[in-house]
Design an enzyme around this catalytic site. Structure first.
Site, PDB file in Angstrom:
ATOM      1  N   HIS A   1       0.820  -1.211   0.000  1.00  0.00           N
ATOM      2  CA  HIS A   1       0.000   0.000   0.000  1.00  0.00           C
ATOM      3  C   HIS A   1       0.851   1.256   0.000  1.00  0.00           C
ATOM      4  CE1 HIS A   1      -3.490  -2.439   2.013  1.00  0.00           C
ATOM      5  NE2 HIS A   1      -3.062  -2.946   0.877  1.00  0.00           N
TER       6      HIS A   1
ATOM      7  N   CYS B   1      -3.168   1.724 -19.788  1.00  0.00           N
ATOM      8  CA  CYS B   1      -2.862   2.524 -18.596  1.00  0.00           C
ATOM      9  C   CYS B   1      -1.867   1.852 -17.655  1.00  0.00           C
ATOM     10  CB  CYS B   1      -4.138   2.850 -17.832  1.00  0.00           C
ATOM     11  SG  CYS B   1      -5.054   1.414 -17.271  1.00  0.00           S
TER      12      CYS B   1
ATOM     13  N   ASN C   1       0.127  -4.192 -16.612  1.00  0.00           N
ATOM     14  CA  ASN C   1       0.890  -4.801 -15.514  1.00  0.00           C
ATOM     15  C   ASN C   1       0.375  -6.204 -15.208  1.00  0.00           C
ATOM     16  OD1 ASN C   1       2.009  -2.275 -15.450  1.00  0.00           O
ATOM     17  ND2 ASN C   1       1.158  -1.685 -13.484  1.00  0.00           N
ATOM     18  N   ASP C   2      -0.924  -6.311 -14.919  1.00  0.00           N
ATOM     19  CA  ASP C   2      -1.486  -7.619 -14.591  1.00  0.00           C
ATOM     20  C   ASP C   2      -1.576  -8.517 -15.815  1.00  0.00           C
ATOM     21  OD1 ASP C   2      -1.727  -7.537 -11.867  1.00  0.00           O
ATOM     22  OD2 ASP C   2      -3.773  -6.777 -11.849  1.00  0.00           O
TER      23      ASP C   2
END
Length: 754
Positions: free
Chosen positions: A366, A679, A631-632
């Site tokens: 986080h 993005c 990214n994922d």
């Protein structure tokens, strides 16, 4: 067995008098060794101090040849003195010569001595030197004598830490405490920061080491422990902590240690030997830290962190100190912490923070997400940086290379200062581009948007010249809150975001929590693969109350305006249809109750699960837009966890397989006339962004700091020529399919700015 000596208390009283005398550091050390020798009835007492080059130098002696002072030395690990420094534990020998590690230093004249007792000079578990006594007779030193030496070593450690011995150190070699340290970790957020250390939970500096009244100190300790126990018990009983979870397990560990009689007994014994209560806690914890740091068992090392935290709490309780005011920062603060929460980072004044260094922390934690959003250079996984650093130390954080330079040499500081100036000049050039159109040399318009997650990000819209917010991560508001944000709180947040954006579009991503993004106030579940687990839209559809509350807040905030909302972690078209039905239900509810609703609503999905690549025709019939979460999508395609440093760099993001997947998405959206944005982090890397334009992407969203470099690339690029040469390389059987090498060569050949 205990001796009948006058004991450490008398020695400490005499030491206090010596410490108060207006004499030189060498004179003070010379008096200290005489006092110790007399107290333990030793014929020799010597102090060795660890230098920056890893050598233990004889700084003072009583009983050996005084001409050997500042001349005799041993490396760490060499001889008995070096062994004590390496292992950070006492060595008590009746016949030192018989020990296999014995090393004879002829210049000291120590051949006549047999028995040997040495203890490490420790501070915060770090070895600063070695204190030794010796006798001609064969004897084993008593427990009181060992304790006296350890206690005295603590006083010498404070002399070293205060810089008093620097005046008598050799000109070419400083002390180990001040030596430059270069550590490599994991770059969490790019950028370079030069500044001075601010410890997130600073050690309280204990100036009063020697007790006037041991019984009074024991009573102070008892009172502080009772208050500490009570505070932990109260916290565990509170409603916020009553539920099971990792946070409760940490507090249970604190409580276990707070009630541990063995730990408390050691502190009480140190008080009986003449230390103040807070000095006793510091001594016991420093001894324990030195031993546990050499353990390889990760469980034991984690328990060390628990003990450290508890000891610091107890010292603060004894000294009446609350946590320091985080707003009192130097202008160039580099925050150094074991770990910290996202909300704690936001407590600091952003305008003064130049960097963040963490002992723990990973790319998906986080605090990393928030720090990256704030544009703070960050490096994580720097072992023991908290114990090695002191407040005010010069430090450099290189988030690009994942490196930290603590107390850097002047040439290193100069090199990094030039690097920072170069980056500043480049940023100034980029700022001059912010109002210029983002159009390629051959006239192709490219929309450059920014990623955001907090209200403080929105000023970057104008500063960087972004066309809008292509990804607003709504979960950051939830991650920094102490409890689940209510409807009106969410609505107020989204209203502020839309107001700040003005006439520029904002694409909100619905709550992406669960998995590795655990909210402290929601009960977490243990999953072997959290990134592929119960998270994002999966959690929202299973707990529709959470998702509907957010949808309602967004609809109310966007009343009379346009709303763009996309859903993450969609794996099946039916999941999007279920989410869309929740939006329709909320719209119906608001209209029934006469609430104003958005003028226009556009709903989309994040393409980040590879299964959607094979459902694109069906998906594009239902959505208003799509956004590629590179990214994922990349980590799922290659089964390579981006948070795992062993595999995160194993596969190339510009590799053939991934480029083909992205081209499939562009082609499908063009055929269906559905807008597509990318993005992920790829969009913010000029070389990768160039590849995306060659594939056909025309809308990219990235961090604000990346907008300038990418716009400079766009304005220097011939997109048509790139596409004509890049896309054939994606075909099966093409003789040259090294995409990255081709892009580098193309950029050099065509003078593309990278």
């Amino acid at each position: 067995m205990r001796s009948n000596l006058a004991g450490p208390r008398l020695l400490l009283r005499r030491l206090r008098e010596v410490m108060a005398e207006p004499i030189t550091a060498q004179e003070r050390l010379d008096k200290i060794v005489v006092l110790i020798a007399a107290n333990v009835v030793a014929e020799v007492c010597s102090v060795y101090i660890l230098r920056a080059d890893g050598v233990l130098e004889l700084y003072a002696t009583e009983g050996l040849n005084r001409e050997a002072v500042h001349q005799a030395s041993l490396r760490v690990g060499q001889g008995l003195v070096g062994l004590i420094a390496a292992e950070a534990r006492p060595l008590n020998l009746p016949n030192a010569r018989a020990h296999p590690g014995f090393a004879y230093l002829p210049e000291t004249g120590e051949e006549a001595f047999n028995s040997f007792l040495g203890v490490p000079i420790l501070r915060a578990g770090r070895t600063l030197g070695v204190l030794v006594v010796q006798n001609q007779s064969h004897r084993t030193y008593l427990e009181d004598e060992v304790e006296a030496l350890q206690t005295t070593a603590m006083v010498i450690a404070e002399m070293v830490a205060a810089g008093e011995l620097e005046a008598i150190s050799q000109k070419d070699t400083g002390l180990d405490l001040s030596r430059p340290i270069h550590s490599s970790g994991v770059g969490l957020a790019e950028g370079v920061g030069l500044g001075h250390v601010v410890l997130h939970e600073p050690r309280v500096v204990i100036t009063n080491l020697i007790a006037e009244d041991s019984e009074a100190e024991s009573r102070r300790l008892e009172g502080a422990i009772n208050r500490l126990r009570l505070s932990i018990d109260d916290l565990l009983a509170s409603g916020d902590m009553a539920a099971a979870g990792e946070h409760r397990e940490v507090l249970e560990a604190y409580r276990m240690f707070a009630y541990d009689r063995g730990w408390i007994r050691k502190i009480e014994e140190a008080i009986r030997n003449g230390l103040t209560a807070e000095a006793a806690v510091e001594k016991v914890q420093s001894d324990m830290r030195a031993r546990m740091l050499r353990q390889t068992d990760p469980y034991l090392r984690e328990r060390l962190h628990d003990l450290d935290d508890l000891a610091h709490r107890l010292i603060r309780e004894l000294m009446g100190r609350a946590t320091g005011d985080v707003h009192e920062l130097p202008q160039d603060a580099i925050i150094v912490a074991r770990n910290m929460g996202a909300a704690e980072l936001l407590d600091y004044g952003r305008d003064r923070i130049r960097g963040l260094v963490l002992e723990e922390g990973g790319p998906t934690s986080h605090v990393t997400i928030v720090g990256r959003a704030l544009g703070i250079p960050m490096v994580g996984q720097i072992s023991d940086i908290v114990s090695m650093a002191d407040a005010g130390d010069a430090i450099i954080v290189d988030g690009d290379a994942g490196q930290v330079h603590l107390r850097p040499a002047q040439d290193v500081q100069n090199a990094y200062a030039e690097k920072v100036r170069f980056r500043a000049r480049r940023q100034a050039q980029y700022r001059r581009l912010r109002n210029k159109p983002s159009v390629t040399k051959d006239g192709v318009e490219v929309t450059l948007q920014m990623n955001a997650g907090l209200l403080v990000d929105l000023p970057h819209l104008a500063e960087a010249g972004a066309a809008g917010v292509g990804l607003f991560r709504t979960e950051l508001q939830f991650m920094v809150a102490s409890s689940f944000p209510r409807l009106h709180e969410q609505q107020a947040q989204y209203t502020q975001i839309l107001d700040a954006a003005g006439d520029k579009p904002v694409t909100f991503r619905s709550l992406d929590v669960g998995g590795d993004k655990v909210l402290p106030y929601l009960r977490s579940i243990q999953e072997e693969n959290p990134a592929m687990g119960w998270r994002a839209l999966r959690l929202g559809l299973d707990r529709p109350g959470l998702l509907r509350t957010q949808i309602r807040a967004l609809l109310l905030a966007a009343a009379g305006r346009d709303l763009k909302l996309m859903f993450p972690m969609v794996a099946e078209v039916n999941e999007f249809l279920k989410a869309r039905s929740l939006v329709e239900k909320e719209l119906k509810h608001l209209r029934r109750h006469k609430h104003e609703v958005p003028d226009k609503i556009r709903l989309g999905v994040m393409i980040e699960v590879p299964s959607l690549l094979f459902q694109l025709p069906e998906l594009l019939q239902h959505v208003d837009f799509v956004s590629v979460g590179s990214n994922d999508l990349f980590q799922f395609m290659y089964a390579a966890d981006r948070g795992n440093t062993r595999v995160s760099d194993r596969f190339d993001t510009l590799g053939l397989g991934f480029m083909r997947a992205l081209k499939r998405i562009v082609d499908a959206t063009n055929r269906a006339h559905v807008p597509v944005t990318l993005c992920g982090e790829l969009a913010g890397q000029p070389l990768a962004a160039m590849a995306l334009l060659g594939l056909g992407f025309r809308d990219l969203s990235m961090s604000p700091a990346s907008l300038g470099p990418v716009k400079a690339m766009v304005r220097s690029l011939d997109a048509g020529r790139l596409a004509a040469r890049l896309q054939p390389r994606l075909a099966p059987g093409h003789r040259d399919q090294d995409i990255r090498q081709f892009l580098v060569q193309f950029a050099e050949e065509m003078d593309v700015v990278l």
